[in-house]
Design a protein around this motif. Sequence first.
Motif, PDB file in Angstrom:
ATOM      1  N   VAL A  53       0.653  -1.069   0.073  1.00 52.08           N
ATOM      2  CA  VAL A  53      -0.117  -0.006  -0.040  1.00 52.08           C
ATOM      3  C   VAL A  53       0.788   1.195   0.019  1.00 52.08           C
ATOM      4  O   VAL A  53       0.491   2.334  -0.727  1.00 52.08           O
ATOM      5  CB  VAL A  53      -1.083  -0.020   1.209  1.00 52.08           C
ATOM      6  N   LEU A  60       1.145   6.957  -6.667  1.00 48.17           N
ATOM      7  CA  LEU A  60       0.066   7.785  -6.904  1.00 48.17           C
ATOM      8  C   LEU A  60       0.297   9.161  -6.495  1.00 48.17           C
ATOM      9  O   LEU A  60      -0.097   9.983  -7.484  1.00 48.17           O
ATOM     10  CB  LEU A  60      -1.267   7.093  -5.820  1.00 48.17           C
TER      11      LEU A  60
ATOM     12  N   ASN B  75      -9.162  12.677  -3.846  1.00 49.09           N
ATOM     13  CA  ASN B  75      -8.410  12.030  -4.541  1.00 49.09           C
ATOM     14  C   ASN B  75      -8.684  11.353  -5.717  1.00 49.09           C
ATOM     15  O   ASN B  75      -8.968  10.166  -5.696  1.00 49.09           O
ATOM     16  CB  ASN B  75      -7.529  11.043  -3.681  1.00 49.09           C
ATOM     17  N   GLN B  78      -6.689   8.120  -6.805  1.00 50.27           N
ATOM     18  CA  GLN B  78      -6.801   7.051  -6.135  1.00 50.27           C
ATOM     19  C   GLN B  78      -8.070   6.434  -6.607  1.00 50.27           C
ATOM     20  O   GLN B  78      -8.189   5.010  -6.798  1.00 50.27           O
ATOM     21  CB  GLN B  78      -6.895   7.414  -4.699  1.00 50.27           C
ATOM     22  N   ASP B  82      -9.030   2.794  -7.904  1.00 52.23           N
ATOM     23  CA  ASP B  82      -9.609   1.928  -7.440  1.00 52.23           C
ATOM     24  C   ASP B  82     -10.665   1.350  -8.542  1.00 52.23           C
ATOM     25  O   ASP B  82     -11.006   0.016  -7.995  1.00 52.23           O
ATOM     26  CB  ASP B  82     -10.632   2.864  -6.310  1.00 52.23           C
ATOM     27  N   LEU B  86      -6.934  -1.568  -8.329  1.00 51.73           N
ATOM     28  CA  LEU B  86      -5.644  -1.754  -8.054  1.00 51.73           C
ATOM     29  C   LEU B  86      -5.468  -1.637  -6.345  1.00 51.73           C
ATOM     30  O   LEU B  86      -4.665  -2.268  -5.745  1.00 51.73           O
ATOM     31  CB  LEU B  86      -4.794  -0.798  -8.444  1.00 51.73           C
ATOM     32  N   GLU B  87      -6.355  -0.776  -5.767  1.00 51.88           N
ATOM     33  CA  GLU B  87      -6.219  -0.411  -4.221  1.00 51.88           C
ATOM     34  C   GLU B  87      -6.475  -1.724  -3.512  1.00 51.88           C
ATOM     35  O   GLU B  87      -5.895  -2.280  -2.520  1.00 51.88           O
ATOM     36  CB  GLU B  87      -6.943   0.755  -3.829  1.00 51.88           C
ATOM     37  N   SER B  88      -7.701  -2.376  -3.954  1.00 46.95           N
ATOM     38  CA  SER B  88      -7.838  -3.643  -3.400  1.00 46.95           C
ATOM     39  C   SER B  88      -6.884  -4.757  -3.499  1.00 46.95           C
ATOM     40  O   SER B  88      -6.625  -5.543  -2.572  1.00 46.95           O
ATOM     41  CB  SER B  88      -9.307  -4.189  -3.680  1.00 46.95           C
ATOM     42  N   LEU B  89      -6.214  -4.752  -4.557  1.00 46.45           N
ATOM     43  CA  LEU B  89      -5.296  -5.775  -4.681  1.00 46.45           C
ATOM     44  C   LEU B  89      -3.996  -5.358  -3.773  1.00 46.45           C
ATOM     45  O   LEU B  89      -3.627  -6.465  -3.283  1.00 46.45           O
ATOM     46  CB  LEU B  89      -4.991  -5.745  -6.308  1.00 46.45           C
ATOM     47  N   VAL B  90      -3.477  -4.163  -3.787  1.00 44.97           N
ATOM     48  CA  VAL B  90      -2.124  -4.074  -3.032  1.00 44.97           C
ATOM     49  C   VAL B  90      -2.704  -4.104  -1.617  1.00 44.97           C
ATOM     50  O   VAL B  90      -1.910  -4.373  -0.694  1.00 44.97           O
ATOM     51  CB  VAL B  90      -1.705  -2.699  -3.499  1.00 44.97           C
ATOM     52  N   ASP B  91      -3.856  -3.912  -1.172  1.00 44.68           N
ATOM     53  CA  ASP B  91      -4.284  -4.198   0.107  1.00 44.68           C
ATOM     54  C   ASP B  91      -4.325  -5.639   0.429  1.00 44.68           C
ATOM     55  O   ASP B  91      -3.818  -5.963   1.474  1.00 44.68           O
ATOM     56  CB  ASP B  91      -5.850  -3.708   0.370  1.00 44.68           C
ATOM     57  N   LEU B 111      -8.561   2.117   2.058  1.00 50.80           N
ATOM     58  CA  LEU B 111      -8.936   3.196   2.568  1.00 50.80           C
ATOM     59  C   LEU B 111     -10.060   4.043   1.612  1.00 50.80           C
ATOM     60  O   LEU B 111     -10.927   4.930   2.381  1.00 50.80           O
ATOM     61  CB  LEU B 111      -7.643   4.141   2.634  1.00 50.80           C
TER      62      LEU B 111
END
Lengths: 306, 306
Positions: A53, A60, B75, B78, B82, B86-91, B111
């Motif tokens: 993250v 980002l 943002n 971001q 999302d 990508l955010e779910s994957l890196v999470d 987040l």
Amino acid sequence: MASSGTATHKFNPHFTQTVINATGPNVSPRLRKITTSFIQHLHDFARENEITVDEWMAGLELMNEAGRMSNDRRNEGQLLCDIFGLESLVDEITYKLASDAKDEPTATAILGPFWRKDAPMKKMGDTIVSGIESTDRTWMHGIVTDFTTGKPVEGAVLDVWHTAPNGLYEQQDPNQPDMNLRGRFTTGKDGKYNFYCLRPVPYPIPFDGPAGRVIQALGRHPYRPAHIHFILTAPGYKPIVTQIFDRNSKYIDDDAVFAVKDSLIVDFKPYQADPKADFELPYDFRMATFEDAKKHSIVGSNEDGA
Amino acid sequence: MASSGTATHKFNPHFTQTVINATGPNVSPRLRKITTSFIQHLHDFARENEITVDEWMAGLELMNEAGRMSNDRRNEGQLLCDIFGLESLVDEITYKLASDAKDEPTATAILGPFWRKDAPMKKMGDTIVSGIESTDRTWMHGIVTDFTTGKPVEGAVLDVWHTAPNGLYEQQDPNQPDMNLRGRFTTGKDGKYNFYCLRPVPYPIPFDGPAGRVIQALGRHPYRPAHIHFILTAPGYKPIVTQIFDRNSKYIDDDAVFAVKDSLIVDFKPYQADPKADFELPYDFRMATFEDAKKHSIVGSNEDGA
């Protein structure tokens, strides 16, 4: 490179397909293809490198900052693409000539972030230099021809721009007159052009933004070899965006944005015949009609796509 | 997916390696690995799809526009990440628990772009709702425990935020008081927490920027299922960023940003016992100490990297 299969097993094996499948049924085949491939590469990249993250957030922020810096006078997002070679690559992809063509039109090179529209219209023999003393005054001249017939192209507009001796384009430099070192020239029946400019110098890409920080973090130098930019347009002809590079310039083999091509390397010749010039730079441009460009696959194969 | 080998042959086969080789000798192994992989995927993506200059420019403009829209309150970059998951994957990558662990701390979720720092500090039993009439008043309560010992965690700060019934977070909505539907609660020795909030509603991600345009172009809906956001922090414990999702919400199987996990789905129970609440929402959080988190590989394997 690790294949995606190697790295995937730790993580939800269905996740990427779920995101791909969210694309609706009525999306054009071209957009679907690009989106699917983009999602696959993006996810493979994250998994293969186990991007955290914090790392993603750093990337980002870089991207958002580049966007915030970008305006009419500066395109920092483009510069970020350039230092990773992306603009040069899509340039090659878009304008690739089928390899069996016998002759070729002038090769293309990246536009770069410093072109401005509406550069002053000039007459043949004019100078694009204003208020700069220099011993690199250059007499550039040549002819614009049709690459299949060899005949002169009438009405070709040659849009030219380059840096000042301090390494700055006029829009980066409050001490230069507006539109300095830029001009547009229109060919007559003979297809010939000529004007005065300067022999340009190598310069670093702007260092005060995300692209500069990335270059620095990667231990790379930020310099481009000396070059002059052109856009050629003519009625019925495919536009050519290109640059020519000074053979004797530092960084000719090591351009920070990977734009140099062999056929675009030129020689500035010491010139005695004209008291207004220190160098002569003869260069001819060859353009392709839209029809010929299509025939020789100069345009990207997917130009008719979405 | 086409392998890079298939698509490469038309184009300069050395180009990608040239760009990769530009990275200097003193770059950390982690940064070198990420950069190399990024360049390879970026170029493979461009070649496999024969991305044209126009297509690249369209993507670049989207990226620059997202950056320009991004600020303290929004943002957009971001959000673009999302909608591509990508955010779910890196999470998932960052917080993945080794699969042989017997028990698990509370699962994480993205987040999202709407968290704000410095939400008001509240006392247990307070409400985070201000100036909203609703029949979805909710009494949320539970306990924060250590996931290995089962003991209560003292001094855990629970930072909570959710949307108003109109689907807007307070910073998107000039009609809501500043910091409405946000609050921070600190547990005592018993590890318990409780407060009043609302049962949230599904809402569309913001539609007036690049992310909205992409969602639309891809024929996708922009909705997220009803959810409440949390960040849990406690001395000695690994922070947890998460969301809980209403089982009966529309879009629970089809989140526009792909954040739903089974273990985070909860039930809002009709509640008669309290005249100030229409629903009860019991939910317990389990935190891992940094030591336990490391032992169970909850942190990304490359946390010690560059």
